[in-house]
Enzyme design. Structure first.
Site, short mmCIF file in Angstrom:
data_model
loop_
_atom_site.label_atom_id
_atom_site.label_comp_id
_atom_site.label_asym_id
_atom_site.label_seq_id
_atom_site.Cartn_x
_atom_site.Cartn_y
_atom_site.Cartn_z
N SER A 1 0.80 -1.23 0.00
CA SER A 1 0.00 0.00 0.00
C SER A 1 0.83 1.29 0.00
O SER A 1 0.47 2.23 -0.70
CB SER A 1 -0.99 -0.02 1.16
OG SER A 1 -1.95 -1.04 0.94
N LYS B 1 -10.90 -5.08 10.53
CA LYS B 1 -11.95 -4.45 9.70
C LYS B 1 -13.29 -4.33 10.42
O LYS B 1 -14.01 -3.35 10.22
CB LYS B 1 -12.12 -5.21 8.38
CG LYS B 1 -10.95 -4.99 7.43
CD LYS B 1 -11.19 -5.63 6.08
CE LYS B 1 -9.93 -5.57 5.24
NZ LYS B 1 -10.11 -6.18 3.91
N ASP C 1 -13.39 -2.61 -0.79
CA ASP C 1 -12.94 -3.91 -1.32
C ASP C 1 -13.85 -4.42 -2.44
O ASP C 1 -13.37 -4.92 -3.46
CB ASP C 1 -12.91 -4.96 -0.19
CG ASP C 1 -11.68 -4.82 0.70
OD1 ASP C 1 -10.66 -4.26 0.24
OD2 ASP C 1 -11.75 -5.28 1.85
N ALA D 1 -15.59 -17.71 3.52
CA ALA D 1 -16.72 -17.00 4.11
C ALA D 1 -16.24 -16.07 5.21
O ALA D 1 -16.91 -15.88 6.21
CB ALA D 1 -17.75 -18.00 4.64
N ALA E 1 -13.31 -10.91 3.78
CA ALA E 1 -13.18 -10.49 2.38
C ALA E 1 -14.45 -10.86 1.60
O ALA E 1 -14.98 -10.05 0.83
CB ALA E 1 -11.96 -11.13 1.73
N GLY F 1 -4.68 -11.24 -7.22
CA GLY F 1 -5.42 -10.09 -6.68
C GLY F 1 -4.73 -8.74 -6.71
O GLY F 1 -5.20 -7.80 -6.03
#
Ligand code: NDP
Length: 277
Positions: A22, A71, A108, A134, A137, A245
């Site tokens: 990042s 998150k 996202d 699950a 994300a 990704g």
């Protein structure tokens, strides 16, 4: 002589964050758009997350990205949530707004959709979509994926109950079902998104080649040098469309940057720079 303004401060909080791309991505966005800012990594364990985030903003910080495992805690911390963060129940972007309040967003899902639809040219409307995993994300991308009107969205998870619970929670938003890997129908999907962290631990998923046709888009949210175990499985079984990704990473970063700075950076040159490293 005018006062020299300090660059605005941004960063990423997670645990761990050492491997993060990042700072590189936001550094290139800032250069490209002529914005004056810094972007730093903060490795913060769960017990310290709340205090560390509040301290960052109290000291004048302007925005944070939030990653694993914070998150959901970030969604509890902020004063307001965007609609998409509210639906996801998770925040990956925090911004100090003009009224000195913390706004939580989740970029996202938009990042995944932009990469699939704009960069890769993958059609989601009318598609049979399989999402593996699950966790957080998956939770963040379900509503945006369902908004594209697939014919079906199947969630398969190692712990099947987590998949069925998630499917129940999103049932009003579209045709979504949850199951275990062993319960998957033996027919090809149009799009398979790996949102598990199995690859991080060098583990592979119990998938059958029957889930795959040559034109199936196989998208791994994970990324790294060379193939991931999922993209290798896809290629070994005849997929000609396997992706890692990196694009989602750059696109979700661009969404965050746009929210913070009010200017949308171009993602293609940054993605190319990342892939060339
Ligand atoms: P979570 O920890 O919330 O969820 C992990 C998921 O992976 C769970 O469904 C878990 O299953 C499953 N899993 C873990 N190990 C295995 C295994 N050995 N076999 C099968 N399933 C397994 O993680 P997140 O959802 O937050 O993140 C998932 C991945 O997505 C990470 O690799 C992350 O880096 C990536 N990611 C990438 C982004 C990008 O921009 N490219 C953005 C966000 C995430 P169970 O429920 O049974 O434990």
């Amino acid at each position: 002589m005018g006062m020299q303004r300090e660059p605005d401060r941004y960063g990423l909080m997670g645990h761990p964050v050492g491997h993060s791309w990042s700072p590189f991505i936001h550094g290139l966005f800032a250069k490209q758009t002529g914005q004056s800012l810094t972007y730093k990594l903060f490795d913060v364990p769960p017990a310290r997350f709340r205090a560390a985030a509040l301290e960052f903003f109290a000291a004048g910080g302007r925005g944070l990205n939030i990653t694993v495992p914070h998150k959901q805690a970030a969604a509890d911390l902020v004063n307001r949530l965007t609609a998409r963060a509210d639906v996801a129940g998770a925040v990956n972007t925090i911004m100090m707004d003009g009224k000195n309040e913390l706004l939580g967003d989740n970029t996202d899902g938009a990042g995944l959709l932009r990469d699939l639809q704009l960069n890769i040219g993958c059609k989601l409307q009318g598609a049979r979509i399989l999402v593996l995993g699950a966790g957080g994300a998956t939770r963040g991308v379900l509503a945006p994926l369902l908004e594209t009107r697939p014919v079906s969205l199947t969630i398969a998870n190692r712990t099947p109950e987590r998949a069925t619970e998630l499917a129940d929670e999103f049932a009003l938003q579209g045709p979504v079902v949850g199951c275990g890997f062993a319960d998957l129908p033996h027919e090809p999907f149009d799009v398979i998104v790996n949102a598990t962290s199995a690859g991080l631990h060098g583990e592979s998923l119990p998938l059958s080649p029957g889930h795959l046709a040559p034109e199936t888009v196989c998208y791994d949210m994970s990324y790294g040098k060379g193939d991931t175990s999922f993209t290798r499985w896809a290629r070994d079984n005849g997929s000609t469309r396997a992706y890692k990704g990196f694009g989602m990473l750059v696109e979700q970063a661009a969404e965050s940057f746009s929210l913070w700075r009010g200017v949308r950076p171009q993602t293609r040159p940054v993605l190319e720079a990342l892939l060339a490293v």
